[in-house]
Design an enzyme around this catalytic site. Structure first.
Site, PDB file in Angstrom:
ATOM      1  N   HIS A 138      29.169  45.887  58.278  1.00 46.32           N
ATOM      2  CA  HIS A 138      30.138  46.259  57.784  1.00 46.32           C
ATOM      3  C   HIS A 138      30.045  47.394  58.208  1.00 46.32           C
ATOM      4  CE1 HIS A 138      32.939  43.602  55.983  1.00 46.32           C
ATOM      5  NE2 HIS A 138      31.059  42.229  56.483  1.00 46.32           N
ATOM      6  N   ASP A 159      36.957  48.962  53.758  1.00 49.10           N
ATOM      7  CA  ASP A 159      36.536  47.786  54.073  1.00 49.10           C
ATOM      8  C   ASP A 159      38.046  46.597  53.607  1.00 49.10           C
ATOM      9  OD1 ASP A 159      34.725  45.359  55.214  1.00 49.10           O
ATOM     10  OD2 ASP A 159      33.402  46.937  54.372  1.00 49.10           O
TER      11      ASP A 159
HETATM   12 BR1  BUP Z   1      19.199  42.542  63.914  1.00 47.78          BR
HETATM   13  C1  BUP Z   1      19.079  44.354  65.086  1.00 47.78           C
HETATM   14  N1  BUP Z   1      19.608  46.145  65.170  1.00 47.78           N
HETATM   15  O1  BUP Z   1      18.035  44.727  65.240  1.00 47.78           O
HETATM   16  P1  BUP Z   1      26.630  41.977  63.783  1.00 47.78           P
HETATM   17  C2  BUP Z   1      20.975  44.711  64.232  1.00 47.78           C
HETATM   18  N2  BUP Z   1      21.351  45.514  65.225  1.00 47.78           N
HETATM   19  O2  BUP Z   1      21.107  47.344  66.139  1.00 47.78           O
HETATM   20  P2  BUP Z   1      26.036  40.711  61.788  1.00 47.78           P
HETATM   21  C3  BUP Z   1      21.084  46.903  65.058  1.00 47.78           C
HETATM   22  O3  BUP Z   1      23.675  46.066  63.925  1.00 47.78           O
HETATM   23  P3  BUP Z   1      27.841  40.248  59.935  1.00 47.78           P
HETATM   24  C4  BUP Z   1      19.075  44.843  65.287  1.00 47.78           C
HETATM   25  O4  BUP Z   1      23.699  46.501  67.157  1.00 47.78           O
HETATM   26  C5  BUP Z   1      25.353  45.339  65.604  1.00 47.78           C
HETATM   27  O5  BUP Z   1      26.043  47.146  65.623  1.00 47.78           O
HETATM   28  C6  BUP Z   1      24.046  45.480  65.978  1.00 47.78           C
HETATM   29  O6  BUP Z   1      26.782  43.462  63.534  1.00 47.78           O
HETATM   30  C7  BUP Z   1      23.262  46.302  65.279  1.00 47.78           C
HETATM   31  O7  BUP Z   1      26.625  40.734  63.029  1.00 47.78           O
HETATM   32  C8  BUP Z   1      24.929  44.862  63.692  1.00 47.78           C
HETATM   33  O8  BUP Z   1      26.592  41.657  65.290  1.00 47.78           O
HETATM   34  C9  BUP Z   1      25.138  43.845  63.584  1.00 47.78           C
HETATM   35  O9  BUP Z   1      28.277  42.502  63.474  1.00 47.78           O
HETATM   36  O10 BUP Z   1      26.923  41.156  60.846  1.00 47.78           O
HETATM   37  O11 BUP Z   1      24.715  41.925  61.496  1.00 47.78           O
HETATM   38  O12 BUP Z   1      25.778  39.030  61.712  1.00 47.78           O
HETATM   39  O13 BUP Z   1      27.931  39.515  59.511  1.00 47.78           O
HETATM   40  O14 BUP Z   1      28.517  41.051  59.272  1.00 47.78           O
HETATM   41  O15 BUP Z   1      28.818  39.832  61.183  1.00 47.78           O
END
Ligand code: BUP
Length: 457
Positions: free
Chosen positions: A18, A115
């Protein structure tokens, strides 16, 4: 000048999934002459969130930061122990303390961008201040439609029960029942109840800002724009993929390792910030990577919140595995700069849970995905990925933890991900379309300009 620099409050809820899109949006709006106040709740659930907030604020001194203390969390919810869901509820319950702070903002606020999971709490504040409330969705347009329609669905047990094979949302192609997140079958579940409350507030919003783009989710976006789904839904405004901003370059070993690998030869493995696979599944994934014979960069997480946990790699995967694969890949157990990794020429594929941020980052870079959704919106998102041709999805693998997927099968799918030229060229096309959407005159660029014009008026 207030007329030309609208003051906008941005308010993300819990979790990196988020926070990340909000920080990106803050940087984009700020670079377009908006004055931004970023509202964040403390304490955060993960260390990753607090580190990113501080680092963002220090590299963007023009952005104001309003941090507020949330009321004590209610950790004894009988339906879930997920710390992020519990925090969603606590943040929403605490929002009223923001009212005086926001009403005395100087210059006065022109809009609140909040949000989706705090929509019902920010709507009355925006109403009271007579300013528009835009909702920012951190998921796919398709899943957003499911959330918006959830109050209707859950009140009709004839159409929404575990015996159905599909769920019909007006205007959309049917959703297979297996893509519905399991908590949705229980309206008392904290996550479900919270989404229903916030879905009911959506009609009060001025618009729903989405991290997607027209070409990517054409069917869904057209359906909503043509009054499908719900009459009362405000316009959806796709402005994605949201552009990353740069922190200092990550000087880590994995980047120099990538520099030494051939173009498009490495499969990048990450399941986002809030999924920890079981240790058995981690071992099978290791076997799959090894058997595929493809190079890999694996971001490994064995605990749910932050990954700097005590289990070391030897304990999880065994010394032999680490020795055998030492020339094939590297495994990291820390926060990485995913954007920088996906942008690296050595990356040729992405094994991912289909968290929507990861999907949008892969779309931007044109990197094919092997979808392995774990929970929440991720099966719906995987369907979007598959339909647009950005990736492949083995539905039989189920939800995360539902069954143990064997290494042999994983290895075969990795081969398909890395060796299918048609998939690779389709993914490249997705990347080109993403850049078109955000470029001058593109659909996302125009939508963002439109939003800024609306709030400046
Ligand atoms: Br782990 C990791 N580095 O090591 P998502 C994640 N990220 O930059 P999630 C890093 O966190 P939800 C790391 O690039 C993305 O922008 C990644 O969001 C970054 O999955 C973010 O992909 C992760 O939407 O959140 O964390 O499961 O459950 O809210 O979708």
């Amino acid at each position: 000048d207030f007329q030309r620099s609208p003051h906008i409050a941005l308010f993300p809820s819990a979790g990196m999934g988020h926070l990340t899109p909000f920080l990106r949006l803050a940087a984009m709006l700020s670079s377009r002459n908006c004055l931004i106040t970023l509202i964040t709740a403390k304490p955060t659930v993960s260390a990753a969130e607090s580190t990113h907030i501080s680092s963002f604020i220090s590299t963007h001194p023009e952005i104001r930061h309003l941090e507020f203390q949330i009321l004590p969390i209610n950790a004894t919810n009988p339906t879930t122990d997920d710390p992020f869901f519990i925090q969603f509820e606590a943040v929403s319950r605490s929002v009223h303390v923001l009212h005086p702070l926001l009403s005395s903002a100087s210059p006065p606020l022109c809009a609140i961008f909040s949000d989706l999971v705090v929509a019902s709490s920010t709507a009355p504040i925006a109403d009271d201040l007579c300013i528009p409330n835009y909702i920012v969705s951190t998921t796919s347009a398709k899943f957003l439609c499911l959330i918006a329609y959830l109050p209707v669905l859950t009140s009709d047990s004839a159409k929404f029960n575990l015996g159905c094979t599909e769920v019909q949302i007006p205007g959309l192609s049917p959703l297979p029942i297996t893509s519905i997140p399991p908590p949705f079958w229980n309206t008392n579940h904290l996550f479900t109840a919270h989404l229903i409350t916030n879905a009911r507030a959506l009609p009060k919003a001025k618009g729903i800002i989405m991290n997607t783009f027209n070409w990517f989710e054409q069917e869904t976006i057209d359906a909503v724009s043509n009054g499908g789904v719900l009459d009362s839904l405000p316009p959806i405004l796709p402005i994605g993929p949201l552009k990353p901003f740069s922190f200092e370059k990550d000087q880590n070993q994995y980047l120099s390792w990538l520099d030494n690998q051939p173009a498009e030869s490495v499969v990048y493995v990450s399941f986002g910030s809030r999924t920890a696979m079981s240790e058995d599944q981690i071992r099978e994934l290791g076997i799959g990577l090894e058997r595929s014979k493809h190079r890999f960069l694996w971001v490994l997480k064995s605990s749910k919140v932050d990954k700097e946990d005590s289990k070391d790699l030897k304990e999880l995967l065994g010394n032999f595995f680490l020795e055998r694969t030492s020339n094939q890949g590297i495994i990291v157990k820390r926060w990485v700069n995913q954007e920088e990794i996906l942008a690296h020429p050595a990356i040729g594929g992405f094994i991912n849970h289909c968290g929507w941020n990861s999907v949008s980052e892969a779309a931007w870079q044109g990197i094919p995905i092997l979808a392995w959704p774990q929970h929440g919106d991720q099966r719906v998102n995987a369907g979007v990925v598959e339909k647009v041709g950005l990736g492949i999805w083995e539905r039989g693998w189920g939800w995360g933890g539902e069954k143990l997927v064997k290494g042999v099968e994983i290895g075969e799918r990795i081969g398909q991900l890395m060796e299918d030229e048609k998939l690779r060229s389709r993914a490249r096309k997705v990347g080109e379309e993403a850049k078109k959407a955000c470029g001058f005159g593109g659909s996302s660029e125009k939508a963002l300009t439109g939003i800024i014009d609306m709030v400046t008026r």
